[in-house]
Design a protein around this motif. Sequence first.
Motif, short mmCIF file in Angstrom:
data_model
loop_
_atom_site.label_atom_id
_atom_site.label_comp_id
_atom_site.label_asym_id
_atom_site.label_seq_id
_atom_site.Cartn_x
_atom_site.Cartn_y
_atom_site.Cartn_z
N SER A 171 48.23 26.53 38.70
CA SER A 171 48.36 26.75 37.26
C SER A 171 47.24 27.58 36.66
N THR A 172 46.03 27.51 37.26
CA THR A 172 44.88 28.20 36.68
C THR A 172 44.14 29.03 37.72
N GLU A 173 43.40 30.00 37.23
CA GLU A 173 42.58 30.84 38.11
C GLU A 173 41.52 30.02 38.82
N GLU A 174 40.97 29.03 38.13
CA GLU A 174 39.96 28.15 38.73
C GLU A 174 40.53 27.41 39.94
N ASP A 175 41.76 26.90 39.80
CA ASP A 175 42.40 26.22 40.92
C ASP A 175 42.73 27.21 42.05
N GLY A 176 43.01 28.45 41.67
CA GLY A 176 43.29 29.47 42.68
C GLY A 176 42.08 29.75 43.55
N VAL A 177 40.92 29.85 42.94
CA VAL A 177 39.67 30.06 43.70
C VAL A 177 39.40 28.86 44.60
N LYS A 178 39.63 27.67 44.05
CA LYS A 178 39.43 26.44 44.83
C LYS A 178 40.36 26.40 46.04
N LEU A 179 41.62 26.79 45.83
CA LEU A 179 42.58 26.80 46.92
C LEU A 179 42.18 27.82 47.98
N TYR A 180 41.72 29.00 47.55
CA TYR A 180 41.26 30.01 48.51
C TYR A 180 40.15 29.46 49.39
N MET A 237 41.17 29.26 63.34
CA MET A 237 41.95 30.40 62.85
C MET A 237 41.15 31.19 61.81
N TYR A 238 41.64 32.38 61.48
CA TYR A 238 40.98 33.19 60.47
C TYR A 238 42.02 33.72 59.49
N ALA A 239 41.85 33.36 58.23
CA ALA A 239 42.77 33.79 57.17
C ALA A 239 42.26 35.09 56.55
N TRP A 240 43.16 36.07 56.44
CA TRP A 240 42.79 37.34 55.83
C TRP A 240 44.01 37.96 55.16
N LYS A 241 43.90 39.23 54.78
CA LYS A 241 44.97 39.93 54.04
C LYS A 241 45.37 39.12 52.81
N TRP A 242 44.37 38.68 52.05
CA TRP A 242 44.64 37.88 50.85
C TRP A 242 45.28 38.75 49.78
N ARG A 243 46.25 38.18 49.08
CA ARG A 243 46.90 38.82 47.95
C ARG A 243 47.00 37.83 46.81
N SER A 244 47.00 38.33 45.60
CA SER A 244 47.16 37.47 44.43
C SER A 244 47.60 38.33 43.25
N ASN A 245 48.17 37.69 42.25
CA ASN A 245 48.50 38.39 41.01
C ASN A 245 47.37 38.28 40.00
N SER A 246 46.23 37.70 40.43
CA SER A 246 45.08 37.51 39.55
C SER A 246 43.90 38.32 40.06
N VAL A 247 43.47 39.32 39.30
CA VAL A 247 42.30 40.12 39.68
C VAL A 247 41.06 39.25 39.71
N GLY A 248 40.96 38.31 38.78
CA GLY A 248 39.80 37.42 38.73
C GLY A 248 39.66 36.60 40.00
N GLU A 249 40.78 36.16 40.54
CA GLU A 249 40.74 35.38 41.77
C GLU A 249 40.33 36.24 42.96
N LEU A 250 40.87 37.45 43.04
CA LEU A 250 40.57 38.34 44.15
C LEU A 250 39.10 38.74 44.17
N GLN A 251 38.45 38.72 43.01
CA GLN A 251 37.03 39.07 42.95
C GLN A 251 36.15 38.06 43.67
N HIS A 252 36.67 36.86 43.96
CA HIS A 252 35.91 35.84 44.69
C HIS A 252 36.12 35.95 46.20
N ILE A 253 36.93 36.92 46.63
CA ILE A 253 37.26 37.08 48.05
C ILE A 253 36.59 38.35 48.58
N PRO A 254 35.94 38.29 49.76
CA PRO A 254 35.33 39.50 50.32
C PRO A 254 36.33 40.65 50.40
N THR A 255 35.88 41.83 50.03
CA THR A 255 36.77 43.00 49.98
C THR A 255 37.48 43.25 51.29
N GLU A 256 36.76 43.06 52.41
CA GLU A 256 37.35 43.34 53.72
C GLU A 256 38.47 42.37 54.08
#
Length: 297
Positions: free
Chosen positions: A197-206, A218-237
């Motif tokens: 429901s919220t961007e804060e929960d999205g970062v927590k889930l990531y 395992m290694y999770a990558w190729k992250w996608r989201s509809n929230s730019v704010g959430e993606l900013q907490h994920i390493p660019t690579e």
Amino acid sequence: MALQRLGNTEKRLMKNQEVGDSYSKTIEQYLEKRYIRKINQDEEKSGKWFLPHLPVIRPDKSTAKTRIVFNASAKHCGVSLNDMIHCGSKLQNELCDVLIRFRFSVAIVCDITEIYLRIKVPQEDGPYQQFLWRYVKPEEKPDVYEFSNVVFGINSLPLQAQFVAHTHAETNRETYPMAAETVLKSTYMDDSMDSVSTEEDGVKLYRQLSALWEKAGMYAWKWRSNSVGELQHIPTEDVVPEVDLHDNRLSSVKTLGVLWRAKYDIFIFKANPPEDDFAYTSGFSTDIAMLLNPLGS
């Protein structure tokens, strides 16, 4: 049988040096990551089954355009390795159920890289997962390699992957409750997709998903989201290359076989209507089978 098919694969690789080099590099990486090991002369008689292999080329992929597929369905004397392996029950979530959970404001999606190759097999099963390889040198005797991990091509592969994922989710449910629910209810094969429901929960889930998958090796990558704010907490690579946070560009990407336009958070279905002179012959059923309908309706 395996030696003959190796010759056929070599002929294909010789026609395209780029594919051949990529193929050889992939096998070298398997060695470096200890997915496979080279069999020495003293062990050569230990082999119980040899898997033929071939390249599958995906020019539409941004990574891993050449994939090696090991054909466990190839028969020798009328029998294949897959004939002797019980594929097990279906543990995958229904696509419809996964997509329905993808309905809240903030969406998050990731791929698990090499999920199958990261699953170990018992040492005594190794001799059934051997293969021959030499880099396009037909005059030389091929080397023998043996898989220590699950092979892409074994019929029980989906069961093993889901069993490992579900077991780790249940084991770590108290520590990573959000991630455990995503793995158990919103993961299909090597794709996790969920929404909150919220961007804060999205970062927590990531963060929880990253930690949970890491605990499973395992290694999770190729992250996608509809929230730019959430993606900013994920390493660019680790973000899909189609995303450009500087321009706030959230491009369309395929998710579980469906085109997802992240910017507008909508699914896109493309249809190619038949021409006016289309003939409804026996080929019509073949064309219909080519359509992917994840909702099953």
